[in-house]
Structures are given as structure tokens and as C-alpha cells.
Design a protein around this motif. Structure first.
Motif, short mmCIF file in Angstrom:
data_model
loop_
_atom_site.label_atom_id
_atom_site.label_comp_id
_atom_site.label_asym_id
_atom_site.label_seq_id
_atom_site.Cartn_x
_atom_site.Cartn_y
_atom_site.Cartn_z
N GLY A 55 48.16 30.21 47.84
CA GLY A 55 47.22 29.21 48.23
C GLY A 55 46.98 28.02 47.50
N GLY A 56 47.66 27.85 46.08
CA GLY A 56 47.47 26.91 45.37
C GLY A 56 47.05 27.16 44.12
N ARG A 57 46.88 26.28 43.29
CA ARG A 57 46.38 26.54 41.67
C ARG A 57 45.09 25.61 41.58
NH1 ARG A 57 51.05 25.97 37.42
NH2 ARG A 57 51.13 28.08 38.24
N GLN A 58 44.43 26.04 40.66
CA GLN A 58 43.05 25.43 40.31
C GLN A 58 43.10 25.47 38.69
OE1 GLN A 58 39.46 27.16 41.64
NE2 GLN A 58 38.38 25.43 41.49
N LYS A 59 42.98 24.29 38.19
CA LYS A 59 42.70 23.95 36.73
C LYS A 59 41.32 24.42 36.24
CE LYS A 59 43.15 20.79 33.12
NZ LYS A 59 43.74 19.52 32.51
N VAL A 60 41.12 25.65 35.33
CA VAL A 60 39.88 26.11 34.99
C VAL A 60 39.46 25.83 33.49
CG1 VAL A 60 39.99 28.29 36.73
CG2 VAL A 60 40.93 28.37 34.38
N SER A 61 40.77 25.35 32.69
CA SER A 61 40.46 24.67 31.34
C SER A 61 41.49 24.02 30.88
CB SER A 61 40.27 25.96 30.55
OG SER A 61 41.30 26.54 30.28
N GLU A 62 41.65 23.48 29.79
CA GLU A 62 42.71 22.62 29.45
C GLU A 62 43.89 23.43 29.28
OE1 GLU A 62 42.64 19.52 28.48
OE2 GLU A 62 40.72 19.16 29.44
N THR A 63 43.94 24.51 29.10
CA THR A 63 45.19 25.26 29.09
C THR A 63 45.40 26.40 30.08
OG1 THR A 63 43.99 27.02 27.66
CG2 THR A 63 45.06 25.25 26.48
N ASP A 64 44.21 26.77 31.01
CA ASP A 64 44.39 27.69 32.00
C ASP A 64 43.95 27.27 33.38
OD1 ASP A 64 44.44 29.41 29.76
OD2 ASP A 64 42.46 30.07 29.98
N VAL A 65 44.92 28.03 34.19
CA VAL A 65 45.00 27.67 35.52
C VAL A 65 44.84 29.00 36.45
CG1 VAL A 65 46.26 25.59 35.36
CG2 VAL A 65 47.38 27.78 35.83
N THR A 66 44.29 28.95 37.76
CA THR A 66 44.17 30.10 38.67
C THR A 66 45.03 29.86 39.98
OG1 THR A 66 42.09 30.61 37.79
CG2 THR A 66 42.77 31.52 39.95
N ASP A 67 45.94 30.68 40.14
CA ASP A 67 46.78 30.75 41.24
C ASP A 67 46.48 31.55 42.00
OD1 ASP A 67 48.85 28.90 40.46
OD2 ASP A 67 49.75 30.39 39.31
N THR A 68 46.21 31.16 43.53
CA THR A 68 45.76 32.18 44.64
C THR A 68 46.64 32.61 45.30
OG1 THR A 68 43.84 30.91 44.40
CG2 THR A 68 43.80 32.24 46.27
N PHE A 69 46.70 33.90 45.88
CA PHE A 69 47.51 34.62 46.69
C PHE A 69 46.86 35.15 47.87
CE2 PHE A 69 49.38 34.26 42.62
CZ PHE A 69 50.43 33.67 42.75
N THR A 70 47.24 34.92 48.99
CA THR A 70 46.70 35.51 50.36
C THR A 70 47.36 36.76 50.75
OG1 THR A 70 45.22 34.10 50.73
CG2 THR A 70 45.18 35.36 52.48
N PHE A 71 47.20 38.17 51.01
CA PHE A 71 47.91 39.02 51.43
C PHE A 71 47.51 39.55 52.90
CE2 PHE A 71 49.03 38.91 46.95
CZ PHE A 71 50.48 38.95 47.03
N THR A 72 48.18 40.07 53.76
CA THR A 72 47.88 40.60 55.09
C THR A 72 48.56 42.00 54.88
OG1 THR A 72 47.56 38.68 56.29
CG2 THR A 72 47.69 40.60 57.50
N VAL A 73 47.73 42.96 54.89
CA VAL A 73 48.25 44.38 54.88
C VAL A 73 47.73 45.06 56.07
CG1 VAL A 73 48.13 46.59 53.28
CG2 VAL A 73 47.66 44.36 52.27
N LYS A 74 48.90 45.98 56.51
CA LYS A 74 48.40 46.72 57.89
C LYS A 74 47.78 47.96 57.32
CE LYS A 74 49.93 45.04 61.89
NZ LYS A 74 50.86 45.45 62.99
N GLU A 75 46.52 48.12 57.41
CA GLU A 75 45.91 49.46 57.16
C GLU A 75 45.45 50.17 58.45
OE1 GLU A 75 42.82 50.76 53.69
OE2 GLU A 75 41.90 49.22 55.03
N ASP A 76 46.03 51.43 58.63
CA ASP A 76 45.86 52.14 59.71
C ASP A 76 46.17 51.32 60.92
OD1 ASP A 76 44.87 54.45 58.23
OD2 ASP A 76 42.86 53.67 58.00
N GLY A 77 46.94 50.38 60.87
CA GLY A 77 47.54 49.74 61.97
C GLY A 77 46.55 48.42 61.97
N LYS A 78 45.62 48.02 61.42
CA LYS A 78 44.80 46.89 61.58
C LYS A 78 45.15 46.18 60.25
CE LYS A 78 41.10 49.72 64.00
NZ LYS A 78 39.92 50.20 63.70
N PRO A 79 45.12 44.56 60.42
CA PRO A 79 45.48 43.74 59.51
C PRO A 79 44.13 43.75 58.68
CG PRO A 79 45.02 42.67 61.75
CD PRO A 79 44.84 44.13 61.90
#
Length: 106
Positions: A55-79
Motif C-alpha cells: 500500500g505504500g510508505r509513510q514517513k513517521v519520524s526522521e528515522t522511521d517509516v511505516t509500510d502498509t500491506f493489504t491481504f485478502t484471506v479466504k476464511e470459511d470461503g469468504k474474503p
């Protein structure tokens, strides 16, 4: 409690493992994507991960960043959509924090 400890141990192992520079340059978020998928598979054992998006990267401080990931999981046949945010230090290349949340379906 055991589940949390096993996740933390796995994260430590993955975060501590180094990689050799290869001929093909890998995206710098790849390490944290592997950590994110490990957490999702631990949270949804036996369920199929059918989609993954960076999903991209966001800078949260001078040294730290947050990377975002989106997953789709089939749970009991439903996304089910799971959003994982991994905050890490660019200087030390170490994990700072990780959150995983199930997103409500609209």
C-alpha cells in the motif's frame, strides 16, 4: 499468550536474518512484507491468502517509516481483508512496531 510469543519469536528471527546483495535489487520493503505475511498466516492458520498488495510508505519520524500491506484471506470461503502496518527504522533496518487489523467489509 503462546500465540503472541510465537509471533514475536518469528518476527525476531525474520528481522535478525540478513540478506546478501544479489544481482537483482529487491524492493526495500520486501523484508517487512515477509514479516507481514507470516503474521497473517499465524492469525488465519489453514486459510488461503489469495491477494497481497503493497500500500505504500509513510514517513513517521526522521528515522522511521511505516509500510502498509493489504491481504485478502479466504476464511470459511469468504474474503476477509487484513491490513498490516509495519513501522521500522531506516537507519538500523530494525522493526519498531507491527499492527494487523481485520477490515470490515462494506
Amino acid at each position: 499468550m503462546k500465540k503472541i510469543l510465537s509471533i514475536l519469536m518469528m518476527l525476531c528471527l525474520l528481522a535478525g536474518g540478513g540478506s546478501l546483495a544479489g544481482a537483482v535489487q529487491k524492493p526495500d520493503y520486501e523484508k517487512y512484507g515477509r514479516i507481514a505475511i507470516t503474521v497473517v498466516k499465524e492469525d488465519y492458520p489453514g486459510e488461503e491468502v489469495v491477494d497481497y498488495q503493497y500500500g505504500g510508505r509513510q514517513k513517521v519520524s526522521e528515522t522511521d517509516v511505516t509500510d502498509t500491506f493489504t491481504f485478502t484471506v479466504k476464511e470459511d470461503g469468504k474474503p476477509v481483508t487484513v491490513l498490516v502496518k509495519v513501522t521500522h527504522s531506516l537507519e538500523s533496518n530494525k522493526l519498531v512496531s507491527l499492527t494487523a487489523e481485520r477490515k470490515l467489509q462494506q
